[in-house]
Design a protein around this motif. Structure first.
Motif, PDB file in Angstrom:
ATOM      1  N   GLN A 186      41.003 -30.101   2.868  1.00 61.76           N
ATOM      2  CA  GLN A 186      41.854 -30.595   3.843  1.00 61.76           C
ATOM      3  C   GLN A 186      42.792 -29.673   4.482  1.00 61.76           C
ATOM      4  O   GLN A 186      43.322 -29.938   5.577  1.00 61.76           O
ATOM      5  CB  GLN A 186      42.986 -31.466   2.863  1.00 61.76           C
ATOM      6  CG  GLN A 186      42.352 -32.608   2.357  1.00 61.76           C
ATOM      7  CD  GLN A 186      43.344 -33.438   1.414  1.00 61.76           C
ATOM      8  OE1 GLN A 186      44.343 -32.835   1.074  1.00 61.76           O
ATOM      9  NE2 GLN A 186      43.433 -34.704   1.747  1.00 61.76           N
TER      10      GLN A 186
ATOM     11  N   LEU B  40      43.817 -26.803   7.102  1.00 63.25           N
ATOM     12  CA  LEU B  40      43.315 -26.572   8.541  1.00 63.25           C
ATOM     13  C   LEU B  40      42.852 -25.081   8.785  1.00 63.25           C
ATOM     14  O   LEU B  40      43.219 -24.267   8.088  1.00 63.25           O
ATOM     15  CB  LEU B  40      44.662 -26.685   9.269  1.00 63.25           C
ATOM     16  CG  LEU B  40      45.415 -28.054   9.382  1.00 63.25           C
ATOM     17  CD1 LEU B  40      46.449 -27.940  10.292  1.00 63.25           C
ATOM     18  CD2 LEU B  40      44.565 -29.138   9.662  1.00 63.25           C
TER      19      LEU B  40
ATOM     20  N   THR C  34      43.140 -23.552  18.721  1.00 63.14           N
ATOM     21  CA  THR C  34      42.574 -24.921  18.381  1.00 63.14           C
ATOM     22  C   THR C  34      42.106 -24.946  17.046  1.00 63.14           C
ATOM     23  O   THR C  34      41.747 -23.887  16.390  1.00 63.14           O
ATOM     24  CB  THR C  34      41.242 -25.398  19.247  1.00 63.14           C
ATOM     25  OG1 THR C  34      40.120 -24.657  19.051  1.00 63.14           O
ATOM     26  CG2 THR C  34      41.699 -25.465  20.813  1.00 63.14           C
TER      27      THR C  34
ATOM     28  N   SER D  67      37.838 -29.476  13.602  1.00 66.91           N
ATOM     29  CA  SER D  67      37.911 -30.855  13.195  1.00 66.91           C
ATOM     30  C   SER D  67      37.858 -31.050  11.741  1.00 66.91           C
ATOM     31  O   SER D  67      37.013 -30.310  11.080  1.00 66.91           O
ATOM     32  CB  SER D  67      36.885 -31.556  13.993  1.00 66.91           C
ATOM     33  OG  SER D  67      36.645 -33.129  13.638  1.00 66.91           O
ATOM     34  N   ASN D  68      38.678 -32.082  11.151  1.00 65.27           N
ATOM     35  CA  ASN D  68      38.506 -31.984   9.927  1.00 65.27           C
ATOM     36  C   ASN D  68      39.123 -33.465   9.490  1.00 65.27           C
ATOM     37  O   ASN D  68      40.440 -34.115   9.691  1.00 65.27           O
ATOM     38  CB  ASN D  68      39.554 -31.194   9.105  1.00 65.27           C
ATOM     39  CG  ASN D  68      39.516 -31.262   7.512  1.00 65.27           C
ATOM     40  OD1 ASN D  68      39.104 -32.123   6.960  1.00 65.27           O
ATOM     41  ND2 ASN D  68      39.880 -29.977   6.906  1.00 65.27           N
ATOM     42  N   SER D  69      38.107 -34.298   9.155  1.00 62.99           N
ATOM     43  CA  SER D  69      38.336 -35.904   9.051  1.00 62.99           C
ATOM     44  C   SER D  69      39.056 -36.252   7.970  1.00 62.99           C
ATOM     45  O   SER D  69      39.735 -37.359   7.595  1.00 62.99           O
ATOM     46  CB  SER D  69      37.194 -36.561   8.787  1.00 62.99           C
ATOM     47  OG  SER D  69      36.304 -36.158   7.851  1.00 62.99           O
TER      48      SER D  69
ATOM     49  N   ALA E 264      41.629 -33.939   6.471  1.00 65.60           N
ATOM     50  CA  ALA E 264      42.926 -33.348   6.549  1.00 65.60           C
ATOM     51  C   ALA E 264      43.994 -34.308   6.889  1.00 65.60           C
ATOM     52  O   ALA E 264      43.668 -35.426   7.908  1.00 65.60           O
ATOM     53  CB  ALA E 264      42.871 -32.225   7.809  1.00 65.60           C
TER      54      ALA E 264
ATOM     55  N   LYS F 298      46.703 -36.059   8.699  1.00 62.87           N
ATOM     56  CA  LYS F 298      47.297 -36.136  10.089  1.00 62.87           C
ATOM     57  C   LYS F 298      48.582 -36.089  10.161  1.00 62.87           C
ATOM     58  O   LYS F 298      49.413 -37.368  10.185  1.00 62.87           O
ATOM     59  CB  LYS F 298      46.352 -37.345  10.880  1.00 62.87           C
ATOM     60  CG  LYS F 298      45.007 -37.024  10.970  1.00 62.87           C
ATOM     61  CD  LYS F 298      44.180 -38.457  11.483  1.00 62.87           C
ATOM     62  CE  LYS F 298      42.661 -38.254  11.551  1.00 62.87           C
ATOM     63  NZ  LYS F 298      42.337 -37.903  10.124  1.00 62.87           N
TER      64      LYS F 298
ATOM     65  N   PHE G 122      49.262 -32.009  13.659  1.00 58.59           N
ATOM     66  CA  PHE G 122      47.724 -32.051  13.540  1.00 58.59           C
ATOM     67  C   PHE G 122      47.228 -33.888  13.884  1.00 58.59           C
ATOM     68  O   PHE G 122      47.905 -34.534  12.921  1.00 58.59           O
ATOM     69  CB  PHE G 122      47.164 -31.780  12.481  1.00 58.59           C
ATOM     70  CG  PHE G 122      45.794 -31.660  12.253  1.00 58.59           C
ATOM     71  CD1 PHE G 122      44.707 -31.062  13.104  1.00 58.59           C
ATOM     72  CD2 PHE G 122      44.941 -32.533  11.486  1.00 58.59           C
ATOM     73  CE1 PHE G 122      43.440 -31.042  13.087  1.00 58.59           C
ATOM     74  CE2 PHE G 122      43.549 -32.624  11.328  1.00 58.59           C
ATOM     75  CZ  PHE G 122      42.983 -32.051  12.022  1.00 58.59           C
ATOM     76  N   LYS G 123      46.476 -34.002  14.952  1.00 56.61           N
ATOM     77  CA  LYS G 123      45.882 -35.310  15.209  1.00 56.61           C
ATOM     78  C   LYS G 123      44.351 -35.257  15.111  1.00 56.61           C
ATOM     79  O   LYS G 123      43.641 -36.352  15.049  1.00 56.61           O
ATOM     80  CB  LYS G 123      46.451 -35.796  16.242  1.00 56.61           C
ATOM     81  CG  LYS G 123      47.876 -35.817  16.364  1.00 56.61           C
ATOM     82  CD  LYS G 123      48.389 -36.481  17.888  1.00 56.61           C
ATOM     83  CE  LYS G 123      49.784 -36.741  17.651  1.00 56.61           C
ATOM     84  NZ  LYS G 123      50.355 -37.218  19.143  1.00 56.61           N
ATOM     85  N   ASP G 124      43.861 -34.212  14.727  1.00 58.70           N
ATOM     86  CA  ASP G 124      42.207 -34.133  14.639  1.00 58.70           C
ATOM     87  C   ASP G 124      41.577 -34.534  16.063  1.00 58.70           C
ATOM     88  O   ASP G 124      40.493 -35.227  15.888  1.00 58.70           O
ATOM     89  CB  ASP G 124      41.728 -34.839  13.423  1.00 58.70           C
ATOM     90  CG  ASP G 124      40.194 -34.381  13.174  1.00 58.70           C
ATOM     91  OD1 ASP G 124      39.898 -33.135  13.558  1.00 58.70           O
ATOM     92  OD2 ASP G 124      39.461 -35.163  12.633  1.00 58.70           O
ATOM     93  N   ASP G 125      42.226 -34.196  17.324  1.00 60.81           N
ATOM     94  CA  ASP G 125      41.817 -34.607  18.470  1.00 60.81           C
ATOM     95  C   ASP G 125      41.312 -33.609  19.308  1.00 60.81           C
ATOM     96  O   ASP G 125      41.112 -33.789  20.618  1.00 60.81           O
ATOM     97  CB  ASP G 125      42.916 -35.536  19.086  1.00 60.81           C
ATOM     98  CG  ASP G 125      44.200 -34.728  19.498  1.00 60.81           C
ATOM     99  OD1 ASP G 125      44.283 -33.530  18.947  1.00 60.81           O
ATOM    100  OD2 ASP G 125      45.029 -35.394  19.937  1.00 60.81           O
TER     101      ASP G 125
END
Length: 304
Positions: free
Chosen positions: A174, A176, A211, A214-216, A218, A220, A262-265
């Protein structure tokens, strides 16, 4: 003359008859006394045999009780009371037999008591055997329960360790990580305008642009970011009120602390840092970023 001679003969005959009757009476008395003596002897022998048999019965019963009591089964209060009662009854009968002479009625009563005693000893033995079986069953159940508990405890320990390992792996997964990062030095004009520079002397601050990969899995949300800046001489730059944080299983000092949403965007983030130790030195600076208990990554910049 004939009548005179006949009378003495008749008298003699009567005497003989009387003597015969007396002899027969004496013989009859002797026979009666003999028979009575035999009957008395038989009675004494019978009583002696009965006493011996009773003594043997009592020995057998007492031995049986002792064997039962020698077992490891713990007697209940009721069984202990029965045991004491049996022992007391045997003692009473032994005392009676020790007198040596018991009447026919006393013998009959003692025989009846022994029968009752035999019944109670048999019942007592059965109760003790049942208690032993129950104790063995309980001991077996206890041992099985202990084994099951040990197995469950072992499984629980294994699952706890597996969960701890899994949690650690999830936390690592998880955390970052940096995708891209660069650092630019700036000078600040009197107007407040910021101009990027490559020389140490005019530089006043740096901007860390990065930046996050990407981490699904993690979380948010807001994440704390710790920055460590190493100067060209290898020293960590720390603020006057600097603190510490934990990362990679060690406690570290930080140069600067902030947070990001963090929003993973794929958003780009920028951290502004003003050097409290102006002027900057010439050389290469190393910048390390940390988050979620681990290293996000590192970058650097060089000033001439």
């Amino acid at each position: 003359m004939e009548n005179q001679s006949g009378q003495p003969s008749k008298k003699n005959s009567n005497v003989i008859y009387f003597l015969i009757v007396v002899v027969l009476a004496l013989l009859g008395t002797d026979v009666y006394l003999y028979l009575q003596k035999n009957k008395s002897d038989t009675k004494i022998v019978y009583q002696h045999d009965e006493q011996t048999r009773l003594q043997t019965e009592l020995d057998s019963l007492e031995s049986q009780i002792q064997q039962v009591n020698a077992g490891k089964a713990k007697m209940s209060v009721a069984l202990q009371a029965k045991n004491d009662s049996l022992q007391a009854k045997i003692h009473v009968l032994r005392t009676q037999l020790a007198k040596g002479k018991l009447t026919k009625e006393e013998l009959a009563k003692a025989q009846e008591d022994v029968k009752q005693l035999r019944y109670f000893v048999t019942k007592y033995t059965a109760d003790i055997d049942e208690l032993k079986k129950q104790n063995q069953s309980l001991a077996s159940e206890r041992d099985t329960l202990k084994t099951n508990l040990a197995t469950v405890a072992k499984k629980a320990d294994t699952l706890t360790k597996q969960n701890q390992d899994l949690d650690a792996k999830v936390k690592v997964a998880q955390a970052l990580k940096l995708a891209q990062a660069n650092v630019v030095a700036y000078k600040v004009k009197s107007s407040g305008k910021e101009v990027d520079v490559t020389r140490a002397n005019p530089a006043k601050k740096i901007k860390i642009n990065f930046t996050v990969a990407s981490n699904s899995i993690a979380i948010k949300s807001m994440h704390d970011i710790y920055v460590r800046i190493i100067d060209p001489t290898g020293n960590l730059i720390t603020p006057a009120d600097g603190g510490t944080f934990s990362a990679d299983n060690q406690d570290l000092q930080y140069t600067y602390k902030t947070s990001i949403d963090f929003k993973d965007d794929g958003s780009q983030y920028t951290i502004d840092w003003v050097n409290p130790n102006l002027p900057f030195q010439k050389g290469t600076y190393t910048v390390l970023l940390y988050a979620d208990g681990g290293t996000m990554g590192k970058t650097g910049f060089t000033l001439k």
